[in-house]
Scaffold this motif. Sequence first.
Motif, mmCIF file in Angstrom:
data_model
loop_
_atom_site.group_PDB
_atom_site.id
_atom_site.type_symbol
_atom_site.label_atom_id
_atom_site.label_comp_id
_atom_site.label_asym_id
_atom_site.label_seq_id
_atom_site.Cartn_x
_atom_site.Cartn_y
_atom_site.Cartn_z
ATOM 1 N N ARG A 495 0.796 -1.054 0.011
ATOM 2 C CA ARG A 495 -0.009 0.033 -0.025
ATOM 3 C C ARG A 495 0.571 1.397 -0.209
ATOM 4 O O ARG A 495 0.627 2.326 -0.648
ATOM 5 N N GLY A 496 1.912 1.402 0.585
ATOM 6 C CA GLY A 496 2.867 2.449 0.648
ATOM 7 C C GLY A 496 3.441 2.569 -0.769
ATOM 8 O O GLY A 496 3.759 3.988 -1.046
ATOM 9 N N GLU A 497 3.847 1.465 -1.197
ATOM 10 C CA GLU A 497 4.779 1.609 -2.634
ATOM 11 C C GLU A 497 3.704 2.286 -3.578
ATOM 12 O O GLU A 497 3.806 3.207 -4.329
ATOM 13 N N ILE A 498 2.364 1.637 -3.414
ATOM 14 C CA ILE A 498 1.509 2.379 -4.616
ATOM 15 C C ILE A 498 1.013 3.600 -4.313
ATOM 16 O O ILE A 498 0.998 4.313 -5.121
ATOM 17 N N THR A 499 1.014 4.210 -2.892
ATOM 18 C CA THR A 499 0.524 5.260 -2.493
ATOM 19 C C THR A 499 1.746 6.506 -3.005
ATOM 20 O O THR A 499 1.456 7.514 -3.695
ATOM 21 N N SER A 500 3.037 5.984 -2.774
ATOM 22 C CA SER A 500 4.062 6.922 -3.191
ATOM 23 C C SER A 500 4.262 6.996 -4.494
ATOM 24 O O SER A 500 4.294 8.085 -5.137
ATOM 25 N N MET A 501 4.010 5.830 -5.363
ATOM 26 C CA MET A 501 3.865 6.005 -6.912
ATOM 27 C C MET A 501 2.784 7.002 -7.354
ATOM 28 O O MET A 501 3.227 7.530 -8.328
ATOM 29 N N ILE A 502 1.665 6.852 -6.915
ATOM 30 C CA ILE A 502 0.506 7.361 -7.622
ATOM 31 C C ILE A 502 0.946 9.016 -6.939
ATOM 32 O O ILE A 502 0.697 10.055 -7.790
ATOM 33 N N GLU A 503 1.653 9.448 -6.011
ATOM 34 C CA GLU A 503 1.989 10.837 -5.627
ATOM 35 C C GLU A 503 2.976 11.163 -6.359
ATOM 36 O O GLU A 503 3.006 12.488 -6.868
ATOM 37 N N THR A 504 4.014 10.395 -6.673
ATOM 38 C CA THR A 504 5.165 11.114 -7.429
ATOM 39 C C THR A 504 4.959 10.811 -9.032
ATOM 40 O O THR A 504 5.480 11.739 -9.800
ATOM 41 N N GLN A 505 4.308 9.601 -9.557
ATOM 42 C CA GLN A 505 4.204 9.422 -10.859
ATOM 43 C C GLN A 505 2.804 9.313 -11.397
ATOM 44 O O GLN A 505 2.422 8.063 -11.765
ATOM 45 N N PRO A 506 1.933 10.185 -11.339
ATOM 46 C CA PRO A 506 0.450 10.072 -11.334
ATOM 47 C C PRO A 506 0.222 9.941 -12.797
ATOM 48 O O PRO A 506 -0.719 8.898 -13.392
ATOM 49 N N ASP A 507 0.948 10.421 -13.974
ATOM 50 C CA ASP A 507 0.727 10.076 -15.161
ATOM 51 C C ASP A 507 1.043 8.673 -15.815
ATOM 52 O O ASP A 507 0.428 8.006 -16.481
ATOM 53 N N ALA A 508 2.135 8.398 -15.044
ATOM 54 C CA ALA A 508 2.542 6.985 -15.353
ATOM 55 C C ALA A 508 1.496 5.759 -14.865
ATOM 56 O O ALA A 508 1.129 4.642 -15.487
ATOM 57 N N VAL A 509 1.060 6.156 -13.624
ATOM 58 C CA VAL A 509 -0.136 5.106 -13.109
ATOM 59 C C VAL A 509 -1.207 5.323 -14.003
ATOM 60 O O VAL A 509 -1.812 4.166 -14.275
ATOM 61 N N ALA A 510 -1.575 6.339 -14.358
ATOM 62 C CA ALA A 510 -2.842 6.461 -15.303
ATOM 63 C C ALA A 510 -2.524 5.819 -16.572
ATOM 64 O O ALA A 510 -3.529 4.991 -17.164
ATOM 65 N N SER A 511 -1.530 5.740 -17.193
ATOM 66 C CA SER A 511 -1.132 5.371 -18.430
ATOM 67 C C SER A 511 -1.336 3.839 -18.426
ATOM 68 O O SER A 511 -1.821 3.022 -19.002
ATOM 69 N N THR A 512 -0.623 3.282 -17.040
ATOM 70 C CA THR A 512 -0.619 1.792 -17.083
ATOM 71 C C THR A 512 -1.870 1.453 -16.662
ATOM 72 O O THR A 512 -2.539 0.263 -17.009
ATOM 73 N N LEU A 513 -2.839 1.955 -16.011
ATOM 74 C CA LEU A 513 -4.388 1.487 -15.636
ATOM 75 C C LEU A 513 -4.966 1.583 -17.040
ATOM 76 O O LEU A 513 -5.920 0.644 -17.256
ATOM 77 N N ARG A 514 -4.884 2.733 -17.822
ATOM 78 C CA ARG A 514 -5.528 2.432 -19.249
ATOM 79 C C ARG A 514 -5.121 1.499 -20.003
ATOM 80 O O ARG A 514 -5.828 0.631 -20.642
ATOM 81 N N GLY A 515 -3.834 1.127 -19.954
ATOM 82 C CA GLY A 515 -3.429 -0.197 -20.586
ATOM 83 C C GLY A 515 -3.927 -1.482 -19.972
ATOM 84 O O GLY A 515 -4.443 -2.432 -20.852
ATOM 85 N N TRP A 516 -3.996 -1.648 -18.786
ATOM 86 C CA TRP A 516 -4.992 -2.661 -18.280
ATOM 87 C C TRP A 516 -6.272 -2.897 -18.811
ATOM 88 O O TRP A 516 -6.609 -3.817 -19.070
ATOM 89 N N LEU A 517 -7.032 -1.751 -18.518
ATOM 90 C CA LEU A 517 -8.271 -1.571 -19.047
ATOM 91 C C LEU A 517 -8.602 -2.163 -20.588
ATOM 92 O O LEU A 517 -9.408 -2.830 -21.005
ATOM 93 N N ALA A 518 -7.671 -1.602 -21.340
ATOM 94 C CA ALA A 518 -7.624 -2.028 -22.865
ATOM 95 C C ALA A 518 -7.485 -3.473 -23.036
ATOM 96 O O ALA A 518 -8.274 -4.086 -23.718
ATOM 97 N N GLU A 519 -6.436 -4.153 -22.352
ATOM 98 C CA GLU A 519 -6.184 -5.452 -22.291
ATOM 99 C C GLU A 519 -7.535 -6.081 -21.736
ATOM 100 O O GLU A 519 -7.776 -7.485 -22.469
ATOM 101 N N SER A 520 -8.188 -5.813 -20.903
ATOM 102 C CA SER A 520 -9.045 -6.549 -20.270
ATOM 103 C C SER A 520 -10.402 -6.587 -21.192
ATOM 104 O O SER A 520 -11.013 -7.682 -21.312
ATOM 105 N N ARG A 521 -10.415 -5.529 -21.973
ATOM 106 C CA ARG A 521 -11.572 -5.412 -22.959
ATOM 107 C C ARG A 521 -11.499 -6.133 -24.284
ATOM 108 O O ARG A 521 -12.266 -6.874 -24.585
#
Length: 522
Positions: A495-521
């Motif tokens: 949880r700490g690593e995910i929180t710090s990643m979201i705070e420091t690199q929000p764009d990268a996290v958003a891009s990764t999540l969009r990629g996961w959603l595209a793969e799931s579709r």
Amino acid sequence: MPAALTAQLDRLRTTLATMTFQQKAVAAALVLGLAMGAFFFVRWVTTPTYEPLFTNLSQTDAAAISDELTAEGVDFQLQGTSTILVPKDQVNSLRLTVAGKGLTPQAGSDSGYALLDQQGITTSEFEQQTTYQRALEGELNNTLETMDGVTTAAVHIAMPKDEVFVTDTSNPTASVLLDLKPGTELSGEQVQTVVNLVAGSIAGMKPSDVSVSDTTGRVLSTTGGGNTTSQTDATATFQNTLQANAQQLLDRVLGPGNAIVTVAATMDFDQSQSTSTTYSYPAQLPATSEQSNTETYTGTGNGTGGVLGTDGTNGATTGGGDGTYNKESTTTNNPINTTVENTINAPGQVERLTVAVALNTADGVTAVPGTIQDLVSQAVSLDPARGDTITVASLGFSTAAAEAAQAGIAEAQAAEASAQMWSLVKTGAIVGGLLILVLLVWLKNRKRKGDLEDDYEEFDEYDDVDALQVASTRDAGLQARTSAAVEALERQRLRGEITSMIETQPDAVASTLRGWLAESRT
């Protein structure tokens, strides 16, 4: 399985894994309640509404229509033996179906005036008269069956035969048999309504010529106008009124339960009429007319007298002398008063009263029988000239019934108290069991929480999970005792690593999540 559904199932399993036993029980109860509510709601909505297909059916028509509906596979209900209920949305179609089979009942097809439609040209006068009488009886049956409390009615009419050369004719009579619903008892007014209805439907019939009975054999109204129900009610009301007056007096004088009084009345419900005429004239009034006659005779002459004989002579004798004759007569017409009294005795006259009084001597009650007799006689308006009698007796009352009643009341109270006690014991046991269960669960959770806190305190010297895992591999006992703490620290680190990643690199996290959603579709 779709990824979205898999994600939802994983989420559900994760949620259930983090819930306590109490939370799981409450959630299961809520789900069960919602399921049962939905089940009953759907059942109520989907249950068809029944309406009458046919009413007032004869048993033959009801049996034929029921067989046809059963053969067609229609869900129907029987209400009594004369009404068939079917689903509301099938009423019209089923009526057409039954009519197509030729089973449509016609109101009064087997009784009533519909019988007159079945007569032919060659019907004799006797058959016409009999059919008319049957039709009249059927119409009266159908009319009486519409009354509240009457299931079926049977009217039998006796019609006298009309004769041309007979001067003395008899009135028609009728007898009515009523089948009442269970628990129904017709009042005197209702019985009189039945009598008037039948008598008014037949020409020349009087209410006194109608008798009414029920299927239990009880006579409700007899021929002659006597309504036995109303007469019995009137007699019982009169007796109860007199008895209550006398009993209240004795209870005040001797005390409650020390005297019993019973009044029996014989009443005459026949109506009688008498007429009397009285003539009188007042002496102080003058005469309406007066006439006087005077005759006077004075003179001489011979009179003939003797006995008539058979010898050819008349046996006459001759006399002589003077004669005087005087006659006076007076005729007076006085005014006359004429009084005519027409007395009508209303029904319900008291013919005789019989009163019985019993005094209790078991409790030492002292009373003078003569005084009690006089008091009760005055309370019930006793008339010896009418033949009324009263009897006063002193004797000991039996207390067996009272003692048995008291024992029964005591047993009932004891049983009720015992039932209440056992109910309280059961309720207390259930509540106590629940409290103990809650306490055990609370203690168990508290102990588990304390163990985890001890484990955390014991491994505070380790800064990360890797050091803790290395230390646990060196000590087998330590590994067994700290597995829960290792898992907790692992989740905390993620949880700490995910929180710090979201705070420091929000764009990268958003891009990764969009990629996961595209793969799931895809």
